[in-house]
Design an enzyme around this catalytic site. Sequence first.
Site, PDB file in Angstrom:
ATOM      1  N   ASP A   1      -4.192  -0.166  -9.781  1.00 61.75           N
ATOM      2  CA  ASP A   1      -3.858   0.867 -10.792  1.00 61.75           C
ATOM      3  C   ASP A   1      -2.592   1.450 -10.370  1.00 61.75           C
ATOM      4  O   ASP A   1      -1.623   1.393 -11.372  1.00 61.75           O
ATOM      5  CB  ASP A   1      -4.802   1.842 -10.803  1.00 61.75           C
ATOM      6  CG  ASP A   1      -4.575   3.088 -11.706  1.00 61.75           C
ATOM      7  OD1 ASP A   1      -4.103   2.879 -12.780  1.00 61.75           O
ATOM      8  OD2 ASP A   1      -4.820   4.452 -11.340  1.00 61.75           O
TER       9      ASP A   1
ATOM     10  N   LYS B   1      -5.223  -1.973   3.137  1.00 62.51           N
ATOM     11  CA  LYS B   1      -4.929  -0.835   4.036  1.00 62.51           C
ATOM     12  C   LYS B   1      -5.968  -0.776   4.890  1.00 62.51           C
ATOM     13  O   LYS B   1      -6.734   0.223   5.265  1.00 62.51           O
ATOM     14  CB  LYS B   1      -5.020   0.581   3.127  1.00 62.51           C
ATOM     15  CG  LYS B   1      -4.332   1.752   3.945  1.00 62.51           C
ATOM     16  CD  LYS B   1      -2.778   1.909   3.887  1.00 62.51           C
ATOM     17  CE  LYS B   1      -2.655   3.071   4.771  1.00 62.51           C
ATOM     18  NZ  LYS B   1      -1.110   3.082   5.144  1.00 62.51           N
TER      19      LYS B   1
ATOM     20  N   ASP C   1       1.355   0.221   1.602  1.00 59.09           N
ATOM     21  CA  ASP C   1       2.372   1.134   1.646  1.00 59.09           C
ATOM     22  C   ASP C   1       3.713   0.507   1.597  1.00 59.09           C
ATOM     23  O   ASP C   1       4.713   0.594   0.652  1.00 59.09           O
ATOM     24  CB  ASP C   1       2.248   2.269   2.895  1.00 59.09           C
ATOM     25  CG  ASP C   1       1.788   1.590   3.978  1.00 59.09           C
ATOM     26  OD1 ASP C   1       1.758   0.626   4.195  1.00 59.09           O
ATOM     27  OD2 ASP C   1       1.970   2.568   5.036  1.00 59.09           O
TER      28      ASP C   1
ATOM     29  N   ASP D   1       1.264   0.436 -12.353  1.00 58.38           N
ATOM     30  CA  ASP D   1       2.666   1.361 -13.044  1.00 58.38           C
ATOM     31  C   ASP D   1       3.945   1.394 -12.130  1.00 58.38           C
ATOM     32  O   ASP D   1       4.732   1.199 -12.864  1.00 58.38           O
ATOM     33  CB  ASP D   1       1.959   2.830 -12.842  1.00 58.38           C
ATOM     34  CG  ASP D   1       0.971   2.935 -13.973  1.00 58.38           C
ATOM     35  OD1 ASP D   1       0.319   2.270 -14.576  1.00 58.38           O
ATOM     36  OD2 ASP D   1       1.004   4.403 -14.533  1.00 58.38           O
TER      37      ASP D   1
ATOM     38  N   TYR E   1     -13.472   3.989  -7.728  1.00 53.37           N
ATOM     39  CA  TYR E   1     -14.016   4.116  -9.263  1.00 53.37           C
ATOM     40  C   TYR E   1     -15.646   3.904  -9.362  1.00 53.37           C
ATOM     41  O   TYR E   1     -15.851   3.977 -10.528  1.00 53.37           O
ATOM     42  CB  TYR E   1     -13.327   2.713  -9.951  1.00 53.37           C
ATOM     43  CG  TYR E   1     -11.990   3.211 -10.348  1.00 53.37           C
ATOM     44  CD1 TYR E   1     -10.951   2.871  -9.445  1.00 53.37           C
ATOM     45  CD2 TYR E   1     -11.344   3.726 -11.555  1.00 53.37           C
ATOM     46  CE1 TYR E   1      -9.471   3.178  -9.718  1.00 53.37           C
ATOM     47  CE2 TYR E   1     -10.066   3.793 -11.730  1.00 53.37           C
ATOM     48  CZ  TYR E   1      -9.101   3.458 -10.771  1.00 53.37           C
ATOM     49  OH  TYR E   1      -7.704   4.055 -11.159  1.00 53.37           O
TER      50      TYR E   1
HETATM   51  C1  IPM Z   1      -5.483   2.343 -16.239  1.00 52.29           C
HETATM   52  C2  IPM Z   1      -5.752   4.045 -16.346  1.00 52.29           C
HETATM   53  C3  IPM Z   1      -7.445   4.055 -15.962  1.00 52.29           C
HETATM   54  C4  IPM Z   1      -7.665   3.571 -14.520  1.00 52.29           C
HETATM   55  C5  IPM Z   1      -7.964   5.650 -15.840  1.00 52.29           C
HETATM   56  C6  IPM Z   1      -7.596   6.173 -17.166  1.00 52.29           C
HETATM   57  C7  IPM Z   1      -9.432   5.769 -15.780  1.00 52.29           C
HETATM   58  O1  IPM Z   1      -5.041   4.688 -15.386  1.00 52.29           O
HETATM   59  O2  IPM Z   1      -6.086   1.698 -17.088  1.00 52.29           O
HETATM   60  O3  IPM Z   1      -4.718   2.161 -15.607  1.00 52.29           O
HETATM   61  O4  IPM Z   1      -7.633   4.483 -13.579  1.00 52.29           O
HETATM   62  O5  IPM Z   1      -7.970   2.369 -14.210  1.00 52.29           O
HETATM   63 MN    MN Z   2      -3.391   3.481 -14.408  1.00 51.89          MN
END
Ligand code: IPM
Ligand code: MN
Length: 327
Positions: free
Chosen positions: A224, A168, A200, A228, A121
Amino acid sequence: MTHEIAVIPGDGIGQEVTPAAVEVLEAIDAVDFDFIEGEAGDAVKAETGEALPEETRELAADADATLFGAAGETAAEVILPLRQVVGSFANVRPARSYPGLDAVQPDTDIVFIRENTEGVYKGIESEISEGVTTCTRVITEDASEKIAEYGFSYAKQNGYDDVTIAHKANVMRTTDGLFLGAASAVGDDRGASYDTALMDALAMHLVMNPQDYGVVICPNLAGDMLSDLAAGLVGGLGLLPSANIGEDNALFEPVHGSAPDIAGEGIANPSAMILSAAMLLDHLGYDEQGDAVRTAVETVLDSGPRTPDLGGDASTDAVTAAVIDEL
Ligand code: IPM
Ligand code: MN
Ligand code: NAD
């Protein structure tokens, strides 16, 4: 005392769920807020050429805390600088399964403590020749120690027995070797118990046995992706809030994005955004009110109206009204 809150709805469903969170905060009698709205995202970029106007930057810098909805294609130009503006080093992402929802995995209660300043990032990318590109991943001892300190403290304060350090280091021997070494040293110095896990295999274990995990301390990109993944375990992105925590400022946002596939229909699940507002309440010292908002959301998820992502046919507004009724 009045708390000044910067409100940045952004694009897509950010415009729909952010007002929902503001309404919920307004319904809390014990706390006074002054909400100041700022623009950011695709729409403002199309108009002015800038996704994050200086005014909005200053608004977030000066406020007591910020609520951010989501941005679309310009998300990285908006949220990454905003995370810096508030000086956030930790991105706290709780993933819980709620009673009454047909979660893929019940009894999930995991908090990802995501490093929030470095890794890929840093955005250090280049095309060194045609067809050949590079990305420099920055990992420092200071940031690794800092996120580990935060993660171990968070686990202790919030009663999580299981702490896992994700890495990792078998491939990124130098960078993740440093992350793993620094984070493990923090755990050792504290006499804390913890596990380390290659990310992983960790992804598989999280899917199969999420109940075995509590706090997961991770490098930026891993946090990140794993958050999700965990959203998928508990009913989707409409349920995951987050807090970007700095030394003396913070920003609260759902984990999800602008969801162009459902934007404009008034059917986005406001839960993630409302739960982010609950984290804002905690941060300002109103733990009791934060808990009340979480309980109200939980009750509505269990037995109230549901948006289509959870199998219902209710609108964002109907769910928000039900949460406010519960409060
Ligand atoms: C999140 C998003 C952001 C990230 C992107 C949009 C920059 O995916 O907040 O999870 O990768 O942190
Ligand atoms: Mn994200
Ligand atoms: P997304 O999170 O926007 O959506 C993924 C899926 O989850 C979609 O099917 C969407 O409908 C669903 N979803 C997400 N939030 C929901 C909610 N509250 N209620 C119901 N369903 C919900 O991710 P994406 O589709 O990969 O990205 C869309 C855009 O958002 C992209 O332009 C991306 O850059 C941006 N994005 C922004 C942020 C941010 O601003 N923090 C975060 C992630 C993605």
